[in-house]
Design a protein around this motif. Structure first.
Motif, PDB file in Angstrom:
ATOM      1  N   UNK A   6       0.833  -1.202   0.000  1.00  0.00           N
ATOM      2  CA  UNK A   6       0.000   0.000   0.000  1.00  0.00           C
ATOM      3  C   UNK A   6       0.871   1.256   0.000  1.00  0.00           C
ATOM      4  N   UNK A   7       1.936   1.244   0.821  1.00  0.00           N
ATOM      5  CA  UNK A   7       2.848   2.393   0.856  1.00  0.00           C
ATOM      6  C   UNK A   7       3.555   2.573  -0.483  1.00  0.00           C
ATOM      7  N   UNK A   8       3.909   1.479  -1.107  1.00  0.00           N
ATOM      8  CA  UNK A   8       4.587   1.531  -2.396  1.00  0.00           C
ATOM      9  C   UNK A   8       3.666   2.090  -3.487  1.00  0.00           C
ATOM     10  N   UNK A   9       2.412   1.726  -3.447  1.00  0.00           N
ATOM     11  CA  UNK A   9       1.435   2.257  -4.407  1.00  0.00           C
ATOM     12  C   UNK A   9       1.287   3.763  -4.216  1.00  0.00           C
ATOM     13  N   UNK A  10       1.184   4.205  -2.968  1.00  0.00           N
ATOM     14  CA  UNK A  10       1.078   5.639  -2.689  1.00  0.00           C
ATOM     15  C   UNK A  10       2.324   6.365  -3.189  1.00  0.00           C
ATOM     16  N   UNK A  11       3.489   5.796  -2.924  1.00  0.00           N
ATOM     17  CA  UNK A  11       4.745   6.399  -3.362  1.00  0.00           C
ATOM     18  C   UNK A  11       4.821   6.485  -4.890  1.00  0.00           C
ATOM     19  N   UNK A  12       4.397   5.422  -5.571  1.00  0.00           N
ATOM     20  CA  UNK A  12       4.473   5.437  -7.039  1.00  0.00           C
ATOM     21  C   UNK A  12       3.484   6.440  -7.628  1.00  0.00           C
ATOM     22  N   UNK A  13       2.294   6.568  -7.053  1.00  0.00           N
ATOM     23  CA  UNK A  13       1.330   7.565  -7.542  1.00  0.00           C
ATOM     24  C   UNK A  13       1.845   8.975  -7.317  1.00  0.00           C
ATOM     25  N   UNK A  14       2.451   9.213  -6.150  1.00  0.00           N
ATOM     26  CA  UNK A  14       3.030  10.520  -5.849  1.00  0.00           C
ATOM     27  C   UNK A  14       4.147  10.845  -6.839  1.00  0.00           C
ATOM     28  N   UNK A  15       4.993   9.878  -7.112  1.00  0.00           N
ATOM     29  CA  UNK A  15       6.086  10.073  -8.057  1.00  0.00           C
ATOM     30  C   UNK A  15       5.553  10.335  -9.467  1.00  0.00           C
ATOM     31  N   UNK A  16       4.508   9.620  -9.875  1.00  0.00           N
ATOM     32  CA  UNK A  16       3.905   9.848 -11.192  1.00  0.00           C
ATOM     33  C   UNK A  16       3.401  11.281 -11.309  1.00  0.00           C
ATOM     34  N   UNK A  17       2.747  11.775 -10.264  1.00  0.00           N
ATOM     35  CA  UNK A  17       2.233  13.149 -10.297  1.00  0.00           C
ATOM     36  C   UNK A  17       3.380  14.151 -10.417  1.00  0.00           C
ATOM     37  N   UNK A  18       4.446  13.949  -9.639  1.00  0.00           N
ATOM     38  CA  UNK A  18       5.600  14.852  -9.697  1.00  0.00           C
ATOM     39  C   UNK A  18       6.284  14.775 -11.058  1.00  0.00           C
ATOM     40  N   UNK A  19       6.388  13.573 -11.589  1.00  0.00           N
ATOM     41  CA  UNK A  19       7.005  13.400 -12.899  1.00  0.00           C
ATOM     42  C   UNK A  19       6.181  14.098 -13.976  1.00  0.00           C
ATOM     43  N   UNK A  20       4.881  13.986 -13.903  1.00  0.00           N
ATOM     44  CA  UNK A  20       4.020  14.657 -14.893  1.00  0.00           C
ATOM     45  C   UNK A  20       4.134  16.167 -14.798  1.00  0.00           C
ATOM     46  N   UNK A  47      14.956  11.799 -16.167  1.00  0.00           N
ATOM     47  CA  UNK A  47      15.453  10.445 -16.433  1.00  0.00           C
ATOM     48  C   UNK A  47      15.547   9.642 -15.135  1.00  0.00           C
ATOM     49  N   UNK A  48      16.037  10.270 -14.078  1.00  0.00           N
ATOM     50  CA  UNK A  48      16.161   9.586 -12.787  1.00  0.00           C
ATOM     51  C   UNK A  48      14.786   9.236 -12.215  1.00  0.00           C
ATOM     52  N   UNK A  49      13.841  10.149 -12.338  1.00  0.00           N
ATOM     53  CA  UNK A  49      12.489   9.892 -11.830  1.00  0.00           C
ATOM     54  C   UNK A  49      11.827   8.756 -12.608  1.00  0.00           C
ATOM     55  N   UNK A  50      12.029   8.718 -13.928  1.00  0.00           N
ATOM     56  CA  UNK A  50      11.464   7.634 -14.738  1.00  0.00           C
ATOM     57  C   UNK A  50      12.074   6.288 -14.339  1.00  0.00           C
ATOM     58  N   UNK A  51      13.377   6.274 -14.094  1.00  0.00           N
ATOM     59  CA  UNK A  51      14.042   5.034 -13.681  1.00  0.00           C
ATOM     60  C   UNK A  51      13.529   4.584 -12.320  1.00  0.00           C
ATOM     61  N   UNK A  52      13.363   5.527 -11.412  1.00  0.00           N
ATOM     62  CA  UNK A  52      12.853   5.212 -10.083  1.00  0.00           C
ATOM     63  C   UNK A  52      11.431   4.663 -10.168  1.00  0.00           C
ATOM     64  N   UNK A  53      10.603   5.277 -11.008  1.00  0.00           N
ATOM     65  CA  UNK A  53       9.230   4.806 -11.182  1.00  0.00           C
ATOM     66  C   UNK A  53       9.215   3.395 -11.750  1.00  0.00           C
ATOM     67  N   UNK A  54      10.100   3.102 -12.702  1.00  0.00           N
ATOM     68  CA  UNK A  54      10.188   1.739 -13.242  1.00  0.00           C
ATOM     69  C   UNK A  54      10.554   0.748 -12.140  1.00  0.00           C
ATOM     70  N   UNK A  55      11.470   1.129 -11.256  1.00  0.00           N
ATOM     71  CA  UNK A  55      11.856   0.249 -10.145  1.00  0.00           C
ATOM     72  C   UNK A  55      10.671  -0.008  -9.211  1.00  0.00           C
ATOM     73  N   UNK A  56       9.929   1.039  -8.893  1.00  0.00           N
ATOM     74  CA  UNK A  56       8.755   0.874  -8.035  1.00  0.00           C
ATOM     75  C   UNK A  56       7.735  -0.052  -8.691  1.00  0.00           C
ATOM     76  N   UNK A  57       7.524   0.134  -9.993  1.00  0.00           N
ATOM     77  CA  UNK A  57       6.563  -0.704 -10.718  1.00  0.00           C
ATOM     78  C   UNK A  57       7.023  -2.159 -10.746  1.00  0.00           C
ATOM     79  N   UNK A  58       8.312  -2.365 -10.905  1.00  0.00           N
ATOM     80  CA  UNK A  58       8.829  -3.736 -10.888  1.00  0.00           C
ATOM     81  C   UNK A  58       8.594  -4.370  -9.527  1.00  0.00           C
ATOM     82  N   UNK A  59       8.821  -3.605  -8.481  1.00  0.00           N
ATOM     83  CA  UNK A  59       8.590  -4.142  -7.137  1.00  0.00           C
ATOM     84  C   UNK A  59       7.121  -4.498  -6.932  1.00  0.00           C
ATOM     85  N   UNK A  60       6.243  -3.699  -7.517  1.00  0.00           N
ATOM     86  CA  UNK A  60       4.807  -3.925  -7.342  1.00  0.00           C
ATOM     87  C   UNK A  60       4.263  -5.034  -8.233  1.00  0.00           C
TER      88      UNK A  60
END
Length: 108
Positions: A6-20, A47-60
């Protein structure tokens, strides 16, 4: 659902918003008023934010313990669709600003 997930989902959504928001700024007129140095730093951040988001998605969504781990194709399709307007210079998201997107800034 497990707490960590659940925390990871919240983190990935927050990161997506910041990236957008960052991508929207990069696609704005104000971005082109910045120095090349600032543009380079912002592109590196993207580029770093996109890589981080990919890592979060892989974990999820991937079996990270499997050999040659692959992200679930449904999720990959959603992410590709989600990011496409911000990464494809021929998309309407780029055309709507009237800014020439053919200018390249060296990233490194």
């Amino acid at each position: 659902m497990e707490d960590w997930k659940e925390r990871l989902i919240i983190e990935s959504k927050d990161l997506q918003e910041k990236l957008h928001r960052l991508i929207d700024f990069i696609n704005s007129e104000k971005y082109y008023e910045l120095s090349d140095g600032h543009k380079k730093v912002l592109n590196n951040q993207k580029i770093a934010m996109e890589a981080y988001l990919r890592c979060l998605c892989q974990r999820l969504y991937a079996d990270v313990d499997a050999p040659n781990s692959v992200v679930d194709m449904t999720w990959l399709t959603l992410m590709t669709t989600f990011m496409q307007p911000w990464t494809n210079p021929s998309s309407d998201a780029f055309k709507s600003t009237g800014v020439d997107r053919t200018q390249n800034v060296e990233v490194g």
